[in-house]
Design a protein around this motif. Structure first.
Motif, PDB file in Angstrom:
ATOM      1  N   LEU A  44       0.805  -1.217   0.000  1.00 18.88           N
ATOM      2  CA  LEU A  44       0.000   0.000   0.000  1.00 18.88           C
ATOM      3  C   LEU A  44       0.843   1.274   0.000  1.00 18.88           C
ATOM      4  CD1 LEU A  44      -2.889  -0.939   2.464  1.00 18.88           C
ATOM      5  CD2 LEU A  44      -2.790  -1.176  -0.018  1.00 18.88           C
ATOM      6  N   HIS A  45       2.025   1.205   0.614  1.00 19.35           N
ATOM      7  CA  HIS A  45       2.812   2.433   0.775  1.00 19.35           C
ATOM      8  C   HIS A  45       4.127   2.420   0.011  1.00 19.35           C
ATOM      9  CE1 HIS A  45      -0.161   3.363   3.773  1.00 19.35           C
ATOM     10  NE2 HIS A  45       0.151   2.298   4.475  1.00 19.35           N
ATOM     11  N   GLY A  46       4.489   1.286  -0.562  1.00 15.66           N
ATOM     12  CA  GLY A  46       5.741   1.218  -1.316  1.00 15.66           C
ATOM     13  C   GLY A  46       6.954   1.159  -0.400  1.00 15.66           C
ATOM     14  N   ILE A  47       8.105   1.099  -1.011  1.00 16.22           N
ATOM     15  CA  ILE A  47       9.342   1.009  -0.238  1.00 16.22           C
ATOM     16  C   ILE A  47       9.622   2.324   0.484  1.00 16.22           C
ATOM     17  CG2 ILE A  47      11.857   0.696  -0.417  1.00 16.22           C
ATOM     18  CD1 ILE A  47      11.320  -1.209  -2.728  1.00 16.22           C
ATOM     19  N   GLY A  48       9.115   3.416  -0.074  1.00 15.32           N
ATOM     20  CA  GLY A  48       9.308   4.718   0.576  1.00 15.32           C
ATOM     21  C   GLY A  48      10.630   5.367   0.230  1.00 15.32           C
ATOM     22  N   GLN A  49      11.029   5.248  -1.039  1.00 17.54           N
ATOM     23  CA  GLN A  49      12.296   5.848  -1.460  1.00 17.54           C
ATOM     24  C   GLN A  49      12.251   7.362  -1.297  1.00 17.54           C
ATOM     25  OE1 GLN A  49      13.137   5.678  -5.653  1.00 17.54           O
ATOM     26  NE2 GLN A  49      15.326   5.752  -5.340  1.00 17.54           N
ATOM     27  N   ARG A  50      13.342   7.901  -0.770  1.00 14.23           N
ATOM     28  CA  ARG A  50      13.455   9.344  -0.625  1.00 14.23           C
ATOM     29  C   ARG A  50      14.471   9.883  -1.629  1.00 14.23           C
ATOM     30  NH1 ARG A  50      13.853  10.141   5.964  1.00 14.23           N
ATOM     31  NH2 ARG A  50      11.754   9.333   6.470  1.00 14.23           N
ATOM     32  N   LYS A  51      14.241  11.116  -2.038  1.00  8.86           N
ATOM     33  CA  LYS A  51      15.202  11.729  -2.940  1.00  8.86           C
ATOM     34  C   LYS A  51      16.498  11.987  -2.196  1.00  8.86           C
ATOM     35  CE  LYS A  51      11.824  14.052  -5.887  1.00  8.86           C
ATOM     36  NZ  LYS A  51      11.342  15.378  -6.435  1.00  8.86           N
ATOM     37  N   PRO A  52      17.641  11.657  -2.804  1.00  7.74           N
ATOM     38  CA  PRO A  52      18.912  11.902  -2.109  1.00  7.74           C
ATOM     39  C   PRO A  52      19.125  13.394  -1.887  1.00  7.74           C
ATOM     40  CG  PRO A  52      19.298  11.300  -4.398  1.00  7.74           C
ATOM     41  CD  PRO A  52      17.839  11.084  -4.135  1.00  7.74           C
ATOM     42  N   ALA A  53      19.755  13.706  -0.750  1.00  4.78           N
ATOM     43  CA  ALA A  53      20.019  15.109  -0.448  1.00  4.78           C
ATOM     44  C   ALA A  53      21.033  15.652  -1.446  1.00  4.78           C
ATOM     45  CB  ALA A  53      20.565  15.226   0.985  1.00  4.78           C
ATOM     46  N   ARG A  54      20.818  16.893  -1.851  1.00  6.83           N
ATOM     47  CA  ARG A  54      21.752  17.506  -2.791  1.00  6.83           C
ATOM     48  C   ARG A  54      23.060  17.847  -2.101  1.00  6.83           C
ATOM     49  NH1 ARG A  54      18.123  21.855  -6.269  1.00  6.83           N
ATOM     50  NH2 ARG A  54      16.728  20.290  -7.242  1.00  6.83           N
ATOM     51  N   ARG A  55      24.113  17.572  -2.820  1.00  4.66           N
ATOM     52  CA  ARG A  55      25.430  17.899  -2.247  1.00  4.66           C
ATOM     53  C   ARG A  55      25.815  19.312  -2.656  1.00  4.66           C
ATOM     54  NH1 ARG A  55      28.913  12.323  -3.274  1.00  4.66           N
ATOM     55  NH2 ARG A  55      27.559  10.951  -2.018  1.00  4.66           N
TER      56      ARG A  55
END
Length: 197
Positions: free
Chosen positions: A185-196
């Motif tokens: 229902l919610h997926g793995i929950g991948q987050r966008k990597p923080a910008r360096r």
């Protein structure tokens, strides 16, 4: 008892003995050990009696799996509750069934046996129906997008359950079922990597 009822009762008893013999042979020797002759000897039935009902041993295998109960989808308060209830039913059915240990052997046999593969496809199609029903209900209620790929979702569900039961040899515990439903229902929950910098 009328003659017709007596013959019918005898026919039902013979059918059950044949299916029980088929399951015993599958469980102890695998698909390669299954022959009509061996089934007839184990069930104390004639080959003619078997062939009258089932044309091939693939049809016998299909009949044995056809005896497995099918989970009954219940329209509950939410998709999450419906899936948890459905998977709980499936877990109990397979936990209590001697067929649990037979299926992996049959799947392996499918590689070189198109007839058996076709028979098991029919079995699998039947077992996909309750999950499809639950997902389609959720689409109608607006819980899932109309663009949801229902068949792919079923593939993912069946794959996860098969690995758990047949490769890891683990039970479908309540916690595991809830974890699978949460992931669906919610997926793995991948987050966008923080910008360096």
């Amino acid at each position: 008892m009328p003659e017709s009822r007596r013959l019918r009762a005898r026919s039902i008893a013979a059918e059950q003995a044949i299916l029980k013999a088929t399951l015993e042979i599958l469980a102890t020797g695998g698909y390669s050990a299954l022959t009509i002759e061996r089934v007839a000897a184990t069930a104390r039935a004639s080959k003619t009696t078997i062939y009258r009902r089932w044309k091939t041993k693939e049809h016998l295998v299909l009949a044995v799996f056809g005896q497995l109960p099918i989970p009954v989808p219940v329209a509950g308060p939410s998709l999450e509750a419906d899936l948890i209830a459905l998977f709980g039913q499936f877990s109990k059915i397979m936990r209590d069934s001697p067929l649990r240990g037979v299926l992996p052997m049959l799947v392996a046999e499918c590689i070189d046996n198109p007839s058996l593969s076709a028979a098991l496809v029919k079995v699998n199609d039947r077992r996909r129906v309750p999950v499809r029903h639950v997902l389609q209900n959720a689409i109608r209620r607006g819980e899932l997008s109309a663009a949801t790929d229902v068949e792919l979702a079923i593939d993912v569900i069946q794959g996860a359950i098969a690995i758990r039961q047949y490769f890891l040899l683990d039970e479908l515990t309540d916690d595991w079922i809830r974890g699978l439903v949460g992931l669906l229902l919610h997926g793995i929950g991948q987050r966008k990597p923080a910008r360096r910098g």
